[in-house]
Write an enzyme that holds these catalytic residues in place. Sequence first.
Site, short mmCIF file in Angstrom:
data_model
loop_
_atom_site.label_atom_id
_atom_site.label_comp_id
_atom_site.label_asym_id
_atom_site.label_seq_id
_atom_site.Cartn_x
_atom_site.Cartn_y
_atom_site.Cartn_z
N GLY A 84 0.45 -0.96 -0.09
CA GLY A 84 -0.29 0.25 -0.09
C GLY A 84 0.31 1.42 0.02
O GLY A 84 2.04 0.80 -0.70
N CYS A 85 -0.02 2.60 0.56
CA CYS A 85 1.02 3.41 0.55
C CYS A 85 2.81 3.41 1.59
O CYS A 85 2.56 3.17 2.35
CB CYS A 85 0.61 4.28 1.11
SG CYS A 85 1.55 5.90 1.69
#
Length: 226
Positions: free
Chosen positions: A53-54
């Site tokens: 993810g981020c």
Amino acid sequence: MRWRHAIAATALALGASACQQPLLAAEKAVEAPAAKRAAKEGSGLKTAIFAGGCFWGVEGVFSHVRGVTSAVSGYHGGTERQAHYKLVSSGITDHAEAVRVTYDPKVIRYDQLLRIFFSVVTDPTQLNRQGPDVGAHYRSAIVSLSAEQNAVAKAYLAQLRSVDLWDKPIVTRIERAQAFYPAETYHQDFMLKNPRHRYIVRWDAPKVKALKALYPGAYSARFQPD
């Protein structure tokens, strides 16, 4: 989502928030089991790449792991010409937001990094997304950089699939190693530099707290801001 970083530099300059994330449930930390197959990596610093993810949160967590000497946010895969945030966040490239972790296997082994990754960094049941961020560039993936890492990762994924920790199937995949391109300067150490950023407070700071709670022996506060 694309808006997450797109105006980050401007928002920071203006003192505004770059995130207006929807009211979603935060990713739940779990205590993944210790790996049955311990990594045998010898001496000297090693490198691993994780996509979860981020990269703000992935980097933030691994920066607080004892034995990790460096955690660099960047883009794994794709081409160098396309490896910048505007194109990657558009979803038209093959990159994943990822973090290159350099670590001392005498302090923290690769299998132990995997345990932390699945416990507090990524939800392995989410396909091409994590939390509020959607797209293949936010996929959950392990990048094997050696035959040993590949064997350990395969064994650990099989082990996790044999236990009942998540309600949905694990979709995290092992990807072949490709080029890694460091992200723009303002993305590096983002959690350290912006501890009160709304996205960090909402989505990433809880991951570091979970690391400290679940694995206090592996937690290091050396990167924590005053």
